[in-house]
Design a protein around this motif. Structure first.
Motif, PDB file in Angstrom:
ATOM      1  N   ALA A 119      13.181   4.202   5.229  1.00 39.40           N
ATOM      2  CA  ALA A 119      12.145   4.267   4.193  1.00 39.40           C
ATOM      3  C   ALA A 119      12.473   3.348   3.024  1.00 39.40           C
ATOM      4  O   ALA A 119      11.606   2.610   2.525  1.00 39.40           O
ATOM      5  CB  ALA A 119      11.980   5.701   3.712  1.00 39.40           C
ATOM      6  N   LEU A 120      13.713   3.371   2.555  1.00 43.97           N
ATOM      7  CA  LEU A 120      14.094   2.509   1.434  1.00 43.97           C
ATOM      8  C   LEU A 120      14.045   1.032   1.832  1.00 43.97           C
ATOM      9  O   LEU A 120      13.590   0.186   1.050  1.00 43.97           O
ATOM     10  CB  LEU A 120      15.491   2.882   0.951  1.00 43.97           C
ATOM     11  N   GLY A 121      14.515   0.704   3.049  1.00 41.18           N
ATOM     12  CA  GLY A 121      14.449  -0.684   3.498  1.00 41.18           C
ATOM     13  C   GLY A 121      13.022  -1.192   3.602  1.00 41.18           C
ATOM     14  O   GLY A 121      12.716  -2.318   3.186  1.00 41.18           O
ATOM     15  N   ALA A 122      12.138  -0.364   4.165  1.00 40.17           N
ATOM     16  CA  ALA A 122      10.732  -0.764   4.270  1.00 40.17           C
ATOM     17  C   ALA A 122      10.106  -0.936   2.887  1.00 40.17           C
ATOM     18  O   ALA A 122       9.311  -1.866   2.661  1.00 40.17           O
ATOM     19  CB  ALA A 122       9.956   0.280   5.076  1.00 40.17           C
ATOM     20  N   THR A 123      10.477  -0.073   1.938  1.00 41.29           N
ATOM     21  CA  THR A 123       9.943  -0.183   0.582  1.00 41.29           C
ATOM     22  C   THR A 123      10.388  -1.476  -0.079  1.00 41.29           C
ATOM     23  O   THR A 123       9.602  -2.155  -0.758  1.00 41.29           O
ATOM     24  CB  THR A 123      10.379   1.028  -0.257  1.00 41.29           C
ATOM     25  N   VAL A 124      11.654  -1.848   0.109  1.00 47.57           N
ATOM     26  CA  VAL A 124      12.155  -3.098  -0.472  1.00 47.57           C
ATOM     27  C   VAL A 124      11.392  -4.304   0.099  1.00 47.57           C
ATOM     28  O   VAL A 124      10.994  -5.217  -0.647  1.00 47.57           O
ATOM     29  CB  VAL A 124      13.667  -3.236  -0.206  1.00 47.57           C
ATOM     30  N   VAL A 125      11.162  -4.300   1.407  1.00 48.37           N
ATOM     31  CA  VAL A 125      10.411  -5.408   2.022  1.00 48.37           C
ATOM     32  C   VAL A 125       8.986  -5.450   1.481  1.00 48.37           C
ATOM     33  O   VAL A 125       8.461  -6.531   1.138  1.00 48.37           O
ATOM     34  CB  VAL A 125      10.411  -5.260   3.556  1.00 48.37           C
ATOM     35  N   GLN A 126       8.333  -4.294   1.389  1.00 52.19           N
ATOM     36  CA  GLN A 126       6.967  -4.254   0.867  1.00 52.19           C
ATOM     37  C   GLN A 126       6.895  -4.785  -0.554  1.00 52.19           C
ATOM     38  O   GLN A 126       5.985  -5.554  -0.902  1.00 52.19           O
ATOM     39  CB  GLN A 126       6.446  -2.816   0.906  1.00 52.19           C
ATOM     40  N   VAL A 127       7.841  -4.374  -1.396  1.00 54.47           N
ATOM     41  CA  VAL A 127       7.816  -4.795  -2.795  1.00 54.47           C
ATOM     42  C   VAL A 127       8.078  -6.294  -2.911  1.00 54.47           C
ATOM     43  O   VAL A 127       7.379  -7.003  -3.654  1.00 54.47           O
ATOM     44  CB  VAL A 127       8.850  -3.982  -3.607  1.00 54.47           C
ATOM     45  N   ALA A 182      12.220  -0.566   9.905  1.00 53.72           N
ATOM     46  CA  ALA A 182      12.041  -0.875   8.482  1.00 53.72           C
ATOM     47  C   ALA A 182      11.292  -2.196   8.297  1.00 53.72           C
ATOM     48  O   ALA A 182      10.385  -2.295   7.452  1.00 53.72           O
ATOM     49  CB  ALA A 182      13.399  -0.924   7.789  1.00 53.72           C
ATOM     50  N   LEU A 183      11.644  -3.214   9.079  1.00 49.99           N
ATOM     51  CA  LEU A 183      10.972  -4.507   8.956  1.00 49.99           C
ATOM     52  C   LEU A 183       9.511  -4.429   9.373  1.00 49.99           C
ATOM     53  O   LEU A 183       8.637  -5.006   8.707  1.00 49.99           O
ATOM     54  CB  LEU A 183      11.706  -5.548   9.812  1.00 49.99           C
TER      55      LEU A 183
END
Length: 368
Positions: A119-127, A182-183
């Motif tokens: 979840a945190l990795g996906a959020t970082v990519v989205q941001v 995540a990606l």
């Protein structure tokens, strides 16, 4: 320069900023008035601590998430754990998994690492993708803005689950599955972040300090880095805090459908998938990961709402409990009363000074 101007914006503007240390102190003071957000922050911190300390906790228990214990299941009954409450004992704090006998506590805490990490990795990519595309669209010319906006609209319209299922099904199994999930989530679901960043950047472009920076000869990259990105911090942080629980739910759904994290790597969604036929024989096998998901998503949602309200005090909280509204109203009333008392004292002091001056003038005239 920009921080001072941003801090002095009129109350009616939509701009939200966190200028330096004073802004951080104001943010913390507003957040402390929201009891529900503080409780949620404590729950999130505890979950993160459990996930980080998973190897230590399982070492204390003396178990690991992958070892089978066939002696702890009853093969004659279809693999039901031996003992009461799913095999709970001093060696297995939450019992064991049906059919395999793997330790449930170990799989639960290691599953927290996967779910929260994805979840945190996906959020970082989205941001990251959303900020880059949104700022580029807002600062580019008309053609660049139109092109990037149409691409963003396409990604916003994409159904996340269907696209993720298609992409995860064709990627080789040798690729690390948590990183892949995540990606995929981050690279598909960045559209809303880009739209929010573009709209906020267009608002910031019209402010005086950005125009002054442009007239002073700064290039576009320097203006974006020094003037626009600090102003984008608050809305981006707010939206990112709300993205994390959404991404946890997406990862759990993908693992539940069988295309997310693969065994033997534990994941809460994967545990739910394996538990859907055991909820009667071993209900804790279903209730533990479901309860962990519920608590995590609820805590992150409440915390995200608290962060949003603390960063933008003009936006009322969506929560009905624990937001400190009575205390805020009382503080506002006390502040108004204090201001009125100070004004009255000043008026009295001015009147006394005028009276003293008049008396002095009268005495001077009498002596003359």
């Amino acid at each position: 320069m920009s921080e001072a101007i941003v801090a002095s914006q009129a109350p009616g503007t939509d701009l939200v900023s966190v200028p330096g240390a004073s802004g951080a102190r104001q943010f913390w003071r507003r957040l402390r008035t929201q009891r529900a957000a503080l409780v949620a922050a404590g729950v999130v911190a505890l979950l993160v601590l459990l996930a980080l300390a998973a190897p230590l906790l399982t070492a204390i228990e003396g178990q690991d998430p992958t070892t089978y214990h066939p002696s702890l299941i009853d093969s004659a009954r279809g693999g039901v754990p031996v003992g009461s409450f799913g095999g709970v004992s001093g060696d297995h704090w939450l019992g064991v998994e049906p059919q395999t006998g793997r330790d449930l506590f170990a799989r639960l805490v290691y599953g927290a690492r996967v779910s929260l990490g994805v979840a945190l990795g996906a959020t970082v990519v989205q941001v990251l993708v959303g900020v880059v595309v949104g700022v580029a669209a807002a600062l580019g010319n008309r053609w660049i803005d139109q092109l990037l906006s149409r691409i963003t609209d396409i990604f916003v319209a994409m159904p996340l689950m269907i696209m993720s299922l298609a992409l995860l099904a064709i990627v080789p199994s040798s690729f690390p599955r948590p990183l892949l999930v995540a990606l995929v989530i981050g690279l598909i679901a960045w559209g809303n972040t880009a739209k929010i960043v573009r709209a906020q950047t267009l608002t910031l472009k019209g402010l005086d300090y950005v125009s002054a920076a442009r007239l002073s000869g700064w290039n576009t990259w320097r203006i974006a880095r020094r003037e626009l990105l600090p102003g984008l911090a608050a809305p981006v942080i707010t939206y990112a805090a709300l993205l994390v629980p959404m991404n946890i739910s997406a990862e759990a759904a993908l693992s539940f459908l069988g295309v997310g994290v693969k065994p033997p790597t534990p994941s809460w969604g994967q545990m739910l998938t394996a538990a859907n036929v055991w909820y009667q024989a071993a209900p804790q096998y279903l209730l533990l990961p479901a309860g962990a998901l519920l608590v995590t998503v609820l805590a992150l949602t409440v915390l995200g709402d608290g962060v949003r309200t603390a960063l933008d005090p003009r936006a009322a909280s969506r929560l009905r409990v624990g937001t400190g509204r009575k205390r805020e109203a009382k503080a506002a009333a006390d502040s108004k009363k204090a201001a009125a008392d100070a004004s009255a004292e000043k008026a009295a002091a001015d009147a006394s000074a005028e009276k003293a001056a008049a008396d002095a003038s009268t005495n001077k005239e009498a002596k003359a």
